[in-house]
Design a protein around this motif. Structure first.
Motif, PDB file in Angstrom:
ATOM      1  N   TRP A 129       0.844  -1.194   0.000  1.00 35.11           N
ATOM      2  CA  TRP A 129       0.000   0.000   0.000  1.00 35.11           C
ATOM      3  C   TRP A 129       0.876   1.238   0.000  1.00 35.11           C
ATOM      4  CZ3 TRP A 129       1.151   2.647   4.482  1.00 35.11           C
ATOM      5  CH2 TRP A 129       1.659   1.882   5.529  1.00 35.11           C
ATOM      6  N   ILE A 130       0.271   2.373  -0.320  1.00 40.79           N
ATOM      7  CA  ILE A 130       0.979   3.641  -0.437  1.00 40.79           C
ATOM      8  C   ILE A 130       0.158   4.722   0.258  1.00 40.79           C
ATOM      9  CG2 ILE A 130       1.813   5.418  -2.038  1.00 40.79           C
ATOM     10  CD1 ILE A 130       2.263   3.236  -4.079  1.00 40.79           C
ATOM     11  N   VAL A 133      -1.030  -0.849  -4.194  1.00 41.32           N
ATOM     12  CA  VAL A 133      -0.164  -0.704  -5.355  1.00 41.32           C
ATOM     13  C   VAL A 133      -0.846  -1.195  -6.625  1.00 41.32           C
ATOM     14  CG1 VAL A 133       1.936  -0.873  -4.000  1.00 41.32           C
ATOM     15  CG2 VAL A 133       0.890  -2.943  -4.901  1.00 41.32           C
ATOM     16  N   GLN A 182      -8.406  -0.632  -7.559  1.00 43.10           N
ATOM     17  CA  GLN A 182      -8.532  -0.468  -6.124  1.00 43.10           C
ATOM     18  C   GLN A 182      -9.749  -1.218  -5.595  1.00 43.10           C
ATOM     19  OE1 GLN A 182      -6.316   1.427  -4.052  1.00 43.10           O
ATOM     20  NE2 GLN A 182      -5.176   1.047  -5.935  1.00 43.10           N
ATOM     21  N   ALA A 194      -8.720   5.716  -5.285  1.00 47.95           N
ATOM     22  CA  ALA A 194      -7.929   5.844  -4.065  1.00 47.95           C
ATOM     23  C   ALA A 194      -8.753   6.492  -2.957  1.00 47.95           C
ATOM     24  CB  ALA A 194      -6.671   6.675  -4.342  1.00 47.95           C
ATOM     25  N   ARG A 244       4.424   8.961  -6.162  1.00 50.20           N
ATOM     26  CA  ARG A 244       4.762   7.634  -5.642  1.00 50.20           C
ATOM     27  C   ARG A 244       3.900   6.554  -6.273  1.00 50.20           C
ATOM     28  NH1 ARG A 244       4.731   6.911   0.475  1.00 50.20           N
ATOM     29  NH2 ARG A 244       5.818   5.040  -0.180  1.00 50.20           N
ATOM     30  N   TRP A 245       2.610   6.843  -6.403  1.00 46.97           N
ATOM     31  CA  TRP A 245       1.698   5.815  -6.910  1.00 46.97           C
ATOM     32  C   TRP A 245       1.898   5.577  -8.401  1.00 46.97           C
ATOM     33  CZ3 TRP A 245      -4.122   6.042  -8.222  1.00 46.97           C
ATOM     34  CH2 TRP A 245      -4.637   4.763  -8.242  1.00 46.97           C
ATOM     35  N   LYS A 262       5.046   3.609  -9.180  1.00 45.52           N
ATOM     36  CA  LYS A 262       5.165   2.247  -8.650  1.00 45.52           C
ATOM     37  C   LYS A 262       5.134   1.176  -9.726  1.00 45.52           C
ATOM     38  CE  LYS A 262       5.521  -0.454  -5.073  1.00 45.52           C
ATOM     39  NZ  LYS A 262       6.682  -0.396  -4.181  1.00 45.52           N
TER      40      LYS A 262
END
Length: 721
Positions: A43-44, A57, A61, A89, A132-133, A136
């Motif tokens: 997870w982030i 990730v 979702q 998200a 970040r997402w 990934k």
């Protein structure tokens, strides 16, 4: 009086395959959110517009269930919690000068604490969520030959002295055939315990700039130090404690003495007393009165009412005590409480261990459970709470194989005034199932159903007992179980009822309806096939067992897979049997090779049979090999294989086909020894005329006919003729 209806605790139930439930709770100085993911995944969490964003990730979702998120918290810290319609998200808007600190409580359960003040420096969770997402999926995978280590302490180790080598160590370190995983796991666990008790400081000293790293050859692989070791600091507390857990992590026993909270009056009078004096001068809430009211409601077994009363008090006053009581209320009412403060108190030497055990849906199998404290605290409960909570506690002990502890709980419930006989019978049935005594379990489950037919647990246990012995059930049992589905819903208990419905349909010979259920778990499908292979009639069995070529059969145990294949062979469906066995080689177990060889023999692939049975010398394998050799017209090898299989008569018959008479020492019946049965013909006398040669041929034919008739007379006719 306590509501005597049995409520099985289903805390922290598994969520469905597509839903992630979000729970919440106030903890005085911070607000806690708990996200239960469908399965353990990465997870982030990162900064986003207005606060933070959380996601797994995976590109797809889960559906975040926010239906209950605002029942226990205000919008003081969490201003808004919603799902992003574009990405799926979870968007978390912050309404204060706060930051979010996440941690993974256990695989698949992520805790998000909204705490006041600025985030710690260099916190990875303050980075941009989008960057970040989105980055990934594009991250390069680690090389297969050098997988990344599970932790990075070795990369941050301190230098042991000057060295000219400056290259970093290659990780993971070469260990040959020895695995360091068990040692690494043990070290991490012991270091974590030492850090929690204040004995170990895990802060690593910073390596001075310019100091080179050491090489592999310079590391003290065989050095054992006694005394101080650079990089490890040990801090002993000033006052040694005999029980660090009780002194640091465990709740005070006086705060959980639920037996002492009762008053010498009737339950109605105690309820009236619990609702009086809550407000003082200027209509201000009297915190002490609220605490007293909460304790009285908990003593009486009214968990939801105790939680309601706890909300009257100020969150800043007695927050820790109220959080304990709120969790106890939810436990008593059978509600999940992922943010329970009892989570780390299983090894406490007091009543906290009992509430920690009840707060979990299952107990861990390793050490760290204070079994004696749990049982001691259970025996100290008021009688009505022993009746109410005993079943769930006993089931937790049974799940980890502790039948002795479950028996102690059961006996304590049986000695309680007004004990529920159906609950005792259910516990006896569950214990018998755990010990493998299916007959006794069946009797106790039948008693529980007779005492309370409106309880799904009795029928579920009854179905399980019949399934263990593959005994038939009444046709009305599935219908009765279906009536409970609407009441139970999509919970762990609901999955148990659904499994019982499918098995009861099969045990009552309603296989088409049982196989018609969709979305069953692999273990339920395997159990259904176990019943079908044993009890289904041939037509029903073939309708479901004959799969198209190339189909993937259900995941069942290998012995059950072979039983299904054998029955298909007996019914004359070798192709369908091969679908169940799959690809078989000489590396597979002998029994699997034998079943596959028998199926291949039926479809005429004799060469594959001989190859598959290579090295198997048991009589059954030799008999199948002999049949394959006969198909290949290798009569000498077939005769030898039949002799190895313990079938001398068949071997002698093959020798006769070759024109070889039975030897004098051959263990065959006398009827097979007549030379007239051989196919070898006597050479006629060259000096004899045409009439003489014809006479010799006629005499040989009559002798063969006489020998064949004698051989047929020596064979017993088929039964029924």
């Amino acid at each position: 009086m306590i509501r005597l209806a049995l409520i099985l605790l289903c805390l922290a139930v598994p969520v469905s395959a597509e839903t992630a439930r979000v729970y919440s709770g106030e903890h005085g100085s911070f607000t806690r959110l708990v996200v239960e993911l469908p399965d353990a995944t990465e997870w982030i969490l990162g900064r986003a517009e207005g606060g933070y964003a959380f996601a797994t990730v995976n590109i797809k979702q889960p559906d975040y269930d926010l239906s209950n998120v605002w029942q226990r918290i205000t919008r003081a810290r969490a201003a808004n919690i919603a799902t992003d319609p574009d990405t799926g998200a979870l968007r978390l808007s912050i309404g204060c000068d706060c930051h979010i600190f996440p941690f993974e409580y256990r695989p698949g359960v992520v805790v998000l604490d909204i705490k006041p003040g600025e985030a710690p420096q260099s916190s990875a969770f303050e980075a941009s969520f989008e960057s970040r997402w989105m980055s990934k999926p594009a991250a390069e995978p680690a090389p297969v030959s050098t997988p990344s280590p599970k932790y990075s302490w070795l990369d941050r180790r301190t230098a042991w002295g000057p060295s000219e080598q400056t290259q970093p160590l290659p990780l993971p370190l070469a260990t040959g055939g020895v695995s360091l995983d068990p040692l690494r796991t043990e070290l991490l666990e012991q270091l974590a315990r030492g850090a929690a008790d204040g004995l170990v400081d895990l802060r690593l000293p910073v390596r001075p700039s310019g100091t080179p790293r050491r090489g592999v050859g310079d590391l003290p692989w065989s050095g054992i130090r006694i005394g101080e070791q650079p990089g490890l600091s040990v801090n002993l507390p000033s006052t040694p404690r005999s029980d660090p857990a009780s002194a640091s992590n465990c709740a005070d026993e006086t705060l959980l003495d639920i037996q002492a909270w009762g008053e010498a009056s009737s339950p109605v009078d105690m309820l009236a007393s619990a609702r009086s004096g809550l407000y003082g001068e200027f209509d201000q809430v009297d915190t002490e009165a609220v605490l007293r009211s909460v304790r009285l409601h908990l003593h009486l077994g009214f968990g939801a009412e105790a939680v309601q009363m706890a909300k009257l008090a100020s969150v800043t006053q007695d927050a820790e005590t109220l959080s304990l009581y709120t969790s106890m209320g939810r436990i008593i009412d059978g509600e999940p409480d992922p943010a329970t403060p009892f989570a780390m108190m299983l090894d406490c030497d007091g009543p906290a261990a009992l509430w920690a055990a009840l707060a979990r849906d299952r107990l861990p199998r390793h050490k760290g459970i204070n079994r004696a404290a749990i049982l001691r605290a259970f025996l100290a409960l008021p009688p009505h709470l022993r009746n109410h909570l005993g079943t769930g506690l006993a089931e937790r002990f049974l799940a980890v194989g502790d039948t002795d502890a479950a028996r102690m709980v059961r006996d304590a419930m049986a000695r309680t005034p007004n004990a529920e006989a159906q609950s005792i019978a259910l516990l006896d049935a569950a214990s018998d199932l755990r010990l493998g005594n299916s007959d006794s379990a069946q009797r106790h489950a039948a008693d529980a159903v007779a005492l309370d037919g409106n309880n799904a647990d009795g029928l579920v246990t009854l179905v399980e007992a019949h399934f263990r012995k593959l005994q038939p059930l009444r046709a009305d049992v599935p219908d009765t179980l279906r009536s409970f589905q609407g009441e139970i819903g999509d919970t762990a208990r609901g999955e148990q009822v659904r499994r019982a419905i499918v098995l009861s349909l099969a045990l009552s010979d309603q296989f088409d309806a049982a196989f018609g259920y969709q979305g069953l778990a692999d273990d339920v499908i395997a159990d259904l096939w176990r019943v079908a292979a044993s009890r289904a009639d041939d037509d029903t069995f073939l309708r479901h067992a004959v799969l198209p070529a190339g189909a993937v059969p259900p995941k069942v145990m290998q012995n059950l897979e072979l039983d299904i294949a054998k029955r298909l062979l007996d019914l004359g469906f070798p192709d369908a049997a091969l679908v169940w066995t799959g690809q078989v080689s000489v590396a597979d177990p002998p029994q699997r090779r034998l079943v596959a060889a028998a199926a291949l023999l039926r479809i005429g692939d004799a060469r594959s049979v001989v190859q598959l049975l290579a090295g198997l010398d048991d009589p059954e394998s030799a008999a199948v090999r002999a049949q394959a050799l006969l198909q290949l017209n290798d009569l000498p090898a077939a005769a030898a294989a039949l002799s190895s299989a313990g079938k001398p008569d068949d071997a002698a018959r093959v020798e006769l086909w070759r024109g070889v008479a039975a030897s004098p020492d051959s263990p065959v019946p006398e009827a097979w020894r007549d030379p007239a049965l051989t196919s070898a013909r006597l050479e006629p006398d060259a000096t004899a005329g045409l009439l003489g040669r014809a006479t010799s041929t006629m005499e040989a034919s009559l002798a063969s006919r006489t020998a064949i008739k004698a051989l047929l007379d020596s064979v017993n006719p088929p039964a029924g003729e």
